[in-house]
Design a protein around this motif. Structure first.
Motif, PDB file in Angstrom:
ATOM      1  N   MET A  48       0.822  -1.212   0.000  1.00 48.93           N
ATOM      2  CA  MET A  48       0.000   0.000   0.000  1.00 48.93           C
ATOM      3  C   MET A  48       0.858   1.264   0.000  1.00 48.93           C
ATOM      4  O   MET A  48       0.470   2.282  -0.607  1.00 48.93           O
ATOM      5  CB  MET A  48      -0.932   0.003   1.212  1.00 48.93           C
ATOM      6  N   ILE A  49       1.987   1.230   0.673  1.00 56.84           N
ATOM      7  CA  ILE A  49       2.860   2.406   0.676  1.00 56.84           C
ATOM      8  C   ILE A  49       3.310   2.741  -0.741  1.00 56.84           C
ATOM      9  O   ILE A  49       3.377   3.914  -1.126  1.00 56.84           O
ATOM     10  CB  ILE A  49       4.045   2.177   1.634  1.00 56.84           C
ATOM     11  N   TYR A  50       3.585   1.706  -1.535  1.00 55.04           N
ATOM     12  CA  TYR A  50       3.923   1.938  -2.945  1.00 55.04           C
ATOM     13  C   TYR A  50       2.700   2.419  -3.728  1.00 55.04           C
ATOM     14  O   TYR A  50       2.800   3.311  -4.575  1.00 55.04           O
ATOM     15  CB  TYR A  50       4.451   0.657  -3.586  1.00 55.04           C
ATOM     16  N   TRP A  51       1.541   1.800  -3.444  1.00 58.94           N
ATOM     17  CA  TRP A  51       0.360   2.105  -4.245  1.00 58.94           C
ATOM     18  C   TRP A  51      -0.131   3.533  -4.012  1.00 58.94           C
ATOM     19  O   TRP A  51      -0.339   4.288  -4.966  1.00 58.94           O
ATOM     20  CB  TRP A  51      -0.776   1.121  -3.942  1.00 58.94           C
ATOM     21  N   VAL A  52      -0.304   3.916  -2.773  1.00 59.85           N
ATOM     22  CA  VAL A  52      -0.904   5.227  -2.495  1.00 59.85           C
ATOM     23  C   VAL A  52       0.048   6.369  -2.840  1.00 59.85           C
ATOM     24  O   VAL A  52      -0.393   7.493  -3.090  1.00 59.85           O
ATOM     25  CB  VAL A  52      -1.364   5.342  -1.026  1.00 59.85           C
ATOM     26  N   SER A  53       1.344   6.087  -2.860  1.00 62.07           N
ATOM     27  CA  SER A  53       2.324   7.118  -3.232  1.00 62.07           C
ATOM     28  C   SER A  53       2.684   7.077  -4.707  1.00 62.07           C
ATOM     29  O   SER A  53       3.398   7.967  -5.195  1.00 62.07           O
ATOM     30  CB  SER A  53       3.597   6.959  -2.389  1.00 62.07           C
ATOM     31  N   ALA A  54       2.229   6.031  -5.414  1.00 58.63           N
ATOM     32  CA  ALA A  54       2.518   5.866  -6.852  1.00 58.63           C
ATOM     33  C   ALA A  54       4.010   5.956  -7.129  1.00 58.63           C
ATOM     34  O   ALA A  54       4.453   6.623  -8.061  1.00 58.63           O
ATOM     35  CB  ALA A  54       1.752   6.892  -7.677  1.00 58.63           C
ATOM     36  N   THR A  55       4.810   5.235  -6.326  1.00 57.98           N
ATOM     37  CA  THR A  55       6.267   5.339  -6.445  1.00 57.98           C
ATOM     38  C   THR A  55       6.950   4.053  -6.913  1.00 57.98           C
ATOM     39  O   THR A  55       8.173   3.953  -6.829  1.00 57.98           O
ATOM     40  CB  THR A  55       6.886   5.761  -5.098  1.00 57.98           C
ATOM     41  N   ILE A  56       6.190   3.097  -7.421  1.00 56.82           N
ATOM     42  CA  ILE A  56       6.869   1.871  -7.856  1.00 56.82           C
ATOM     43  C   ILE A  56       7.854   2.176  -8.985  1.00 56.82           C
ATOM     44  O   ILE A  56       8.974   1.641  -9.027  1.00 56.82           O
ATOM     45  CB  ILE A  56       5.864   0.777  -8.288  1.00 56.82           C
ATOM     46  N   GLY A  57       7.491   3.064  -9.904  1.00 58.07           N
ATOM     47  CA  GLY A  57       8.386   3.391 -11.013  1.00 58.07           C
ATOM     48  C   GLY A  57       9.658   4.072 -10.548  1.00 58.07           C
ATOM     49  O   GLY A  57      10.766   3.695 -10.943  1.00 58.07           O
ATOM     50  N   SER A  58       9.531   5.073  -9.696  1.00 60.42           N
ATOM     51  CA  SER A  58      10.721   5.795  -9.219  1.00 60.42           C
ATOM     52  C   SER A  58      11.571   4.931  -8.299  1.00 60.42           C
ATOM     53  O   SER A  58      12.786   5.102  -8.243  1.00 60.42           O
ATOM     54  CB  SER A  58      10.310   7.088  -8.512  1.00 60.42           C
ATOM     55  N   SER A  59      10.954   3.983  -7.593  1.00 57.08           N
ATOM     56  CA  SER A  59      11.746   3.085  -6.733  1.00 57.08           C
ATOM     57  C   SER A  59      12.605   2.141  -7.565  1.00 57.08           C
ATOM     58  O   SER A  59      13.755   1.853  -7.211  1.00 57.08           O
ATOM     59  CB  SER A  59      10.829   2.292  -5.805  1.00 57.08           C
ATOM     60  N   MET A  60      12.066   1.650  -8.671  1.00 60.94           N
ATOM     61  CA  MET A  60      12.807   0.747  -9.546  1.00 60.94           C
ATOM     62  C   MET A  60      13.942   1.466 -10.275  1.00 60.94           C
ATOM     63  O   MET A  60      14.941   0.851 -10.641  1.00 60.94           O
ATOM     64  CB  MET A  60      11.853   0.129 -10.574  1.00 60.94           C
ATOM     65  N   LYS A  61      13.792   2.768 -10.461  1.00 61.58           N
ATOM     66  CA  LYS A  61      14.754   3.530 -11.244  1.00 61.58           C
ATOM     67  C   LYS A  61      16.153   3.519 -10.624  1.00 61.58           C
ATOM     68  O   LYS A  61      17.156   3.714 -11.328  1.00 61.58           O
ATOM     69  CB  LYS A  61      14.253   4.974 -11.377  1.00 61.58           C
ATOM     70  N   ALA A  62      16.229   3.282  -9.292  1.00 59.97           N
ATOM     71  CA  ALA A  62      17.537   3.258  -8.633  1.00 59.97           C
ATOM     72  C   ALA A  62      18.440   2.182  -9.235  1.00 59.97           C
ATOM     73  O   ALA A  62      19.659   2.367  -9.338  1.00 59.97           O
ATOM     74  CB  ALA A  62      17.364   3.024  -7.134  1.00 59.97           C
ATOM     75  N   TYR A  63      17.855   1.051  -9.657  1.00 62.66           N
ATOM     76  CA  TYR A  63      18.639  -0.005 -10.292  1.00 62.66           C
ATOM     77  C   TYR A  63      19.222   0.493 -11.616  1.00 62.66           C
ATOM     78  O   TYR A  63      20.401   0.277 -11.909  1.00 62.66           O
ATOM     79  CB  TYR A  63      17.762  -1.228 -10.563  1.00 62.66           C
ATOM     80  N   TYR A  64      18.375   1.136 -12.401  1.00 62.89           N
ATOM     81  CA  TYR A  64      18.820   1.644 -13.707  1.00 62.89           C
ATOM     82  C   TYR A  64      19.909   2.694 -13.534  1.00 62.89           C
ATOM     83  O   TYR A  64      20.944   2.662 -14.218  1.00 62.89           O
ATOM     84  CB  TYR A  64      17.619   2.235 -14.447  1.00 62.89           C
ATOM     85  N   ASP A  65      19.694   3.619 -12.608  1.00 63.15           N
ATOM     86  CA  ASP A  65      20.671   4.672 -12.380  1.00 63.15           C
ATOM     87  C   ASP A  65      22.028   4.109 -11.990  1.00 63.15           C
ATOM     88  O   ASP A  65      23.070   4.587 -12.454  1.00 63.15           O
ATOM     89  CB  ASP A  65      20.178   5.618 -11.275  1.00 63.15           C
ATOM     90  N   ASP A  66      22.014   3.092 -11.121  1.00 65.27           N
ATOM     91  CA  ASP A  66      23.293   2.546 -10.671  1.00 65.27           C
ATOM     92  C   ASP A  66      23.959   1.715 -11.760  1.00 65.27           C
ATOM     93  O   ASP A  66      25.186   1.621 -11.809  1.00 65.27           O
ATOM     94  CB  ASP A  66      23.108   1.702  -9.408  1.00 65.27           C
ATOM     95  N   ALA A  67      23.158   1.108 -12.637  1.00 70.45           N
ATOM     96  CA  ALA A  67      23.749   0.373 -13.756  1.00 70.45           C
ATOM     97  C   ALA A  67      24.421   1.333 -14.736  1.00 70.45           C
ATOM     98  O   ALA A  67      25.492   1.049 -15.275  1.00 70.45           O
ATOM     99  CB  ALA A  67      22.672  -0.454 -14.464  1.00 70.45           C
ATOM    100  N   VAL A  68      23.801   2.500 -14.947  1.00 65.95           N
ATOM    101  CA  VAL A  68      24.364   3.500 -15.865  1.00 65.95           C
ATOM    102  C   VAL A  68      25.614   4.135 -15.272  1.00 65.95           C
ATOM    103  O   VAL A  68      26.617   4.352 -15.957  1.00 65.95           O
ATOM    104  CB  VAL A  68      23.311   4.577 -16.187  1.00 65.95           C
ATOM    105  N   SER A  69      25.569   4.428 -13.966  1.00 67.84           N
ATOM    106  CA  SER A  69      26.679   5.114 -13.311  1.00 67.84           C
ATOM    107  C   SER A  69      26.893   4.500 -11.928  1.00 67.84           C
ATOM    108  O   SER A  69      26.341   4.979 -10.937  1.00 67.84           O
ATOM    109  CB  SER A  69      26.372   6.608 -13.189  1.00 67.84           C
TER     110      SER A  69
END
Length: 402
Positions: free
Chosen positions: A294-315
């Motif tokens: 629910m913390i992910y759902w009500v804040s609509a942050t699943i996308g931004s939370s996953m982005k940390a993996y992408y960011d660290d892979a890039v840099s």
């Protein structure tokens, strides 16, 4: 600007919309493979969604979360959300607790009272600490944070800097301890590397993903066996990380739109990484799993939370050339993905002063085994206090007192 008090209050319209989406879930056709071997069990997921719709009470859990003293603070333009549970005794040591993915600040809700108010649970009041638990940037009630380009500025290092500023500039703690696992453990290492003058020590439950990139020609037979085992485990169960690190924007819209899809993606990790013998209910109740979701759902942050993996892979923010010089405690749980590493391997990147192999538990340590976790953190804090005593008063002197 000083921190502002914060209360979680989800609009009724968000909950009405959630229930409508749950009722309209379009289920997959029945499959003969429903034993978690190819992902989340459809049978379990249907039971979870049914409970979510008819039995789960968000308002009750929202009220329980609001029993913690919560705040928001503007830190370099980032609206950081955090719990700040102070101990009753004066001059208590500050402890920053950092979660990972796909958990949240909720990971620590069971251990906050064990650490800040140990006497209430039969512990020693002298062990009480001031506990700070943020929602990491990109997660929960902090939400997405504006970033410079990942290729040039290492967003995860930016996150570590924001957390350091929260502790020092906002809360006024000159010296503190950091504890965490998963992404939170990597951030703890970054804070300790970049700001050793502020960090008394760090407590970790894993080494971090960067250690897998060690030069294979430099490892011992025991280390090679560990790395081979960890690689095999990742190849069998690491598809989620590859998606996050390469194509998060292809998956995030589905998870952000469908609560059933979000639940399936998150609960699969809880099932895989808990010490539950295949029954996730042995480690976590449906209420606990759903409150985290629910913390992910009500804040609509699943996308931004996953982005940390992408960011660290890039840099990448951590490499095997980095070394944490401040004292480090490792509390290693048997069901941690990849298994327990050799001590020699851990010493390549960490100044290990405490090594604890736990009798049970998995990846979500503070959530799954709160008493074991809190006990080890308290023991490490006691050791740090001993290390900080001036020469002649016992213990080994560290670079600065607590």
């Amino acid at each position: 600007m000083p921190p502002q008090q914060f209360q979680i209050r989800v609009e009724d319209s968000v909950l009405v919309d959630l229930h409508d989406r749950l009722r309209r879930t379009r289920w997959l056709a029945a499959s003969r493979d429903d034993e978690w071997t190819s992902g989340t069990s459809t049978t379990y997921l249907k039971d979870l969604v049914t409970y979510w719709l008819h039995g789960y009470d968000w308002r009750r859990h929202e009220a329980r979360l609001n029993e913690f003293p919560q705040f928001k603070a503007d830190v370099n333009g980032a609206p950081l959300h955090f719990i700040h549970q102070r101990a009753e005794r004066t001059n208590a040591l500050p402890l920053l607790l950092l979660h990972g993915w796909p958990d949240s600040f909720y990971r620590f809700y069971k251990v906050i009272p064990l650490l800040a108010q140990p006497e209430v649970n039969g512990g020693n009041a002298d062990d009480a600490v001031n506990v700070v638990v943020p929602s990491l940037p990109g997660f929960g009630f902090t939400g997405a944070v504006a970033r410079a380009r990942a290729s040039a500025h290492q967003p995860n290092r930016q996150t570590a800097d924001l957390l350091w500023r929260l502790m020092t500039d906002v809360l006024g703690y000159e010296r503190f301890v950091v504890a965490g696992g998963d992404g939170g453990g990597a951030l703890a290492q970054l804070i300790a590397i970049d700001h050793p003058e502020s960090v008394v020590g760090i407590h970790l439950t894993d080494l971090g993903w960067h250690v897998a990139n060690v030069d294979p020609s430099s490892v011992s037979k025991e280390e090679k066996e560990y790395l081979d085992g960890a690689k095999k485990a990742f190849m069998a169960d690491g598809a989620y990380a590859m998606v996050h690190a390469t194509k998060p924007n292809s998956l995030a819209p589905a998870l952000n739109d469908s609560p059933a899809a979000l639940a399936a993606w998150i609960v699969d990790r809880f099932h895989s990484w808990c010490d539950c013998d295949g029954d996730v209910g042995q480690s976590f109740t449906m209420d606990e799993i759903l409150t985290n979701i629910m913390i992910y759902w009500v804040s609509a942050t699943i996308g931004s939370s996953m982005k940390a993996y992408y960011d660290d892979a890039v840099s990448p923010s951590l490499t095997t050339a980095d070394h944490v010089a401040v004292p480090v405690a490792l509390a290693l749980f048997p069901k941690e993905p990849g298994g327990i590493p050799p001590q020699r391997f851990a010493a390549r990147t960490l100044n290990v002063k405490r090594w604890s192999e736990m009798p049970r538990g998995g990846h979500f340590t503070a959530f799954e085994e709160p008493e074991l976790y809190a006990r080890d953190v308290v023991a490490f804090l006691r050791e740090l206090r001993t290390m900080s005593k001036p020469a002649g008063q016992g213990g080994n002197r560290v670079s600065a007192t607590l």
